[in-house]
Design a protein around this motif. Structure first.
Motif, PDB file in Angstrom:
ATOM      1  N   ARG A  32       0.917  -1.735  -0.049  1.00 37.60           N
ATOM      2  CA  ARG A  32       0.102  -0.110  -0.178  1.00 37.60           C
ATOM      3  C   ARG A  32       1.304   1.166   0.051  1.00 37.60           C
ATOM      4  O   ARG A  32       0.282   2.113   0.000  1.00 37.60           O
ATOM      5  CB  ARG A  32      -1.211  -0.114   0.974  1.00 37.60           C
ATOM      6  CG  ARG A  32      -1.805  -1.196   1.153  1.00 37.60           C
ATOM      7  CD  ARG A  32      -2.608  -1.525   0.163  1.00 37.60           C
ATOM      8  NE  ARG A  32      -3.556  -0.830   0.176  1.00 37.60           N
ATOM      9  CZ  ARG A  32      -5.080  -1.358   0.521  1.00 37.60           C
ATOM     10  NH1 ARG A  32      -5.021  -2.481   0.468  1.00 37.60           N
ATOM     11  NH2 ARG A  32      -5.810  -0.550   0.330  1.00 37.60           N
ATOM     12  N   ARG A  33       2.096   1.400   0.479  1.00 38.71           N
ATOM     13  CA  ARG A  33       2.960   2.074   0.242  1.00 38.71           C
ATOM     14  C   ARG A  33       2.247   4.037  -0.682  1.00 38.71           C
ATOM     15  O   ARG A  33       2.918   4.160  -0.235  1.00 38.71           O
ATOM     16  CB  ARG A  33       4.435   2.042  -0.044  1.00 38.71           C
ATOM     17  CG  ARG A  33       5.146   2.632   0.758  1.00 38.71           C
ATOM     18  CD  ARG A  33       6.670   2.644   0.208  1.00 38.71           C
ATOM     19  NE  ARG A  33       7.522   2.803   1.029  1.00 38.71           N
ATOM     20  CZ  ARG A  33       7.737   3.046   2.079  1.00 38.71           C
ATOM     21  NH1 ARG A  33       7.812   1.805   3.221  1.00 38.71           N
ATOM     22  NH2 ARG A  33       8.684   4.280   3.000  1.00 38.71           N
ATOM     23  N   PRO A  34       2.307   3.314  -2.273  1.00 37.02           N
ATOM     24  CA  PRO A  34       2.535   4.195  -2.813  1.00 37.02           C
ATOM     25  C   PRO A  34       0.759   5.225  -3.127  1.00 37.02           C
ATOM     26  O   PRO A  34       1.031   6.027  -2.548  1.00 37.02           O
ATOM     27  CB  PRO A  34       1.507   3.729  -4.482  1.00 37.02           C
ATOM     28  CG  PRO A  34       2.960   2.898  -4.017  1.00 37.02           C
ATOM     29  CD  PRO A  34       2.253   1.566  -2.836  1.00 37.02           C
ATOM     30  N   LYS A  37       1.578   7.199   0.826  1.00 38.09           N
ATOM     31  CA  LYS A  37       2.351   8.116   0.543  1.00 38.09           C
ATOM     32  C   LYS A  37       1.765   8.964  -0.504  1.00 38.09           C
ATOM     33  O   LYS A  37       2.397   9.918   0.350  1.00 38.09           O
ATOM     34  CB  LYS A  37       3.774   7.663  -0.773  1.00 38.09           C
ATOM     35  CG  LYS A  37       4.287   8.049  -0.325  1.00 38.09           C
ATOM     36  CD  LYS A  37       6.102   7.768  -1.291  1.00 38.09           C
ATOM     37  CE  LYS A  37       7.010   8.804  -2.139  1.00 38.09           C
ATOM     38  NZ  LYS A  37       7.319   8.193  -3.425  1.00 38.09           N
ATOM     39  N   ALA A  38       1.391   9.341  -1.478  1.00 36.54           N
ATOM     40  CA  ALA A  38       0.123  10.020  -2.152  1.00 36.54           C
ATOM     41  C   ALA A  38      -0.692  10.441  -0.782  1.00 36.54           C
ATOM     42  O   ALA A  38      -0.355  12.225  -1.162  1.00 36.54           O
ATOM     43  CB  ALA A  38      -0.128   9.692  -2.455  1.00 36.54           C
ATOM     44  N   MET A  44       0.540  17.115   3.502  1.00 40.53           N
ATOM     45  CA  MET A  44       2.276  18.192   3.424  1.00 40.53           C
ATOM     46  C   MET A  44       1.718  19.275   2.836  1.00 40.53           C
ATOM     47  O   MET A  44       1.930  20.670   3.074  1.00 40.53           O
ATOM     48  CB  MET A  44       2.936  17.108   3.057  1.00 40.53           C
ATOM     49  CG  MET A  44       3.782  16.866   4.068  1.00 40.53           C
ATOM     50  SD  MET A  44       4.942  15.591   3.288  1.00 40.53           S
ATOM     51  CE  MET A  44       5.950  15.896   1.945  1.00 40.53           C
ATOM     52  N   THR A  45       0.896  19.247   1.745  1.00 38.58           N
ATOM     53  CA  THR A  45       0.747  20.274   0.812  1.00 38.58           C
ATOM     54  C   THR A  45      -0.217  21.106   1.077  1.00 38.58           C
ATOM     55  O   THR A  45      -0.475  22.251   0.838  1.00 38.58           O
ATOM     56  CB  THR A  45       0.717  19.451  -0.711  1.00 38.58           C
ATOM     57  OG1 THR A  45       0.107  18.806  -0.431  1.00 38.58           O
ATOM     58  CG2 THR A  45       2.477  19.806  -1.229  1.00 38.58           C
ATOM     59  N   GLN A  52       6.899  15.616   7.164  1.00 39.64           N
ATOM     60  CA  GLN A  52       7.832  15.553   6.049  1.00 39.64           C
ATOM     61  C   GLN A  52       7.272  13.689   5.491  1.00 39.64           C
ATOM     62  O   GLN A  52       7.387  13.116   6.600  1.00 39.64           O
ATOM     63  CB  GLN A  52       9.339  15.662   6.517  1.00 39.64           C
ATOM     64  CG  GLN A  52       9.564  17.160   6.229  1.00 39.64           C
ATOM     65  CD  GLN A  52      10.861  17.787   6.547  1.00 39.64           C
ATOM     66  OE1 GLN A  52      11.575  16.627   6.686  1.00 39.64           O
ATOM     67  NE2 GLN A  52      10.958  19.092   6.907  1.00 39.64           N
ATOM     68  N   LEU A  53       7.785  13.526   4.410  1.00 40.77           N
ATOM     69  CA  LEU A  53       8.395  12.130   3.937  1.00 40.77           C
ATOM     70  C   LEU A  53       8.572  11.064   4.746  1.00 40.77           C
ATOM     71  O   LEU A  53       8.278   9.748   5.859  1.00 40.77           O
ATOM     72  CB  LEU A  53       8.046  11.805   3.198  1.00 40.77           C
ATOM     73  CG  LEU A  53       7.567  10.762   2.120  1.00 40.77           C
ATOM     74  CD1 LEU A  53       6.719  10.314   2.200  1.00 40.77           C
ATOM     75  CD2 LEU A  53       7.543  10.497   0.850  1.00 40.77           C
TER      76      LEU A  53
END
Length: 149
Positions: A32-34, A37-38, A44-45, A52-53
């Motif tokens: 499920r990482r992607p 991460k998204a 963050m944005t 932070q990542l």
């Protein structure tokens, strides 16, 4: 075909069990990482959070992916809650306010379901113990042999 052995030579005693276990362990976090991460990047944005990542280490990713998996199975929403909590807790902070962001983030994630997090941790501990014990036995087995007439 592109795949090395459709049904060719595949019975190497050694590789079988090991490879499969590693795949399983990889899937834990990378499956499920992607997606995760998204989600972090979006936070963050859009929410302009100080996270932070890098604040999400392998443990955090793994716990998040397990929560997500379980939410899908049971209809709970701990995964969303975890991110909500991270957002709520960090939005007023600066990078300098937290000494260890990785630990901080992980702790926040465990907060949404401490019991589940503890279970995972116990499983990990048990797995480590098991590995160690197996390793030890193997070593002891190698030690006696050969020398006694």
């Amino acid at each position: 075909g592109p795949f090395p052995f459709p049904d060719g030579p595949r019975e190497k005693g050694k590789g079988k069990g090991k490879g499969r276990q590693q795949d399983r362990q990889m899937n834990y976090t990378t499956g499920r990482r992607p997606e995760i991460k998204a989600k972090i990047e979006k936070l963050m944005t859009e929410d302009d959070l100080p996270i932070q990542l890098e604040d999400f280490d392998a443990h955090a990713f793994r716990l998040l992916s397990k929560l997500l998996q379980r939410d899908e199975e049971t209809g709970s929403d701990k995964y969303e809650q975890a991110f909500q909590l991270i957002a709520d807790t960090t939005h007023a902070k600066g990078r300098a306010d937290v000494e260890n962001w990785r630990a901080f983030v992980f702790k926040l994630i465990t907060k949404v379901d401490p019991e589940f997090a503890a279970q995972l941790k116990d499983k990990d501990m048990a797995r480590k113990e098991h590995k160690r014990a197996a390793h030890k036995e193997k070593k002891e087995g190698e030690d006696h042999g050969g020398d006694d007439d």
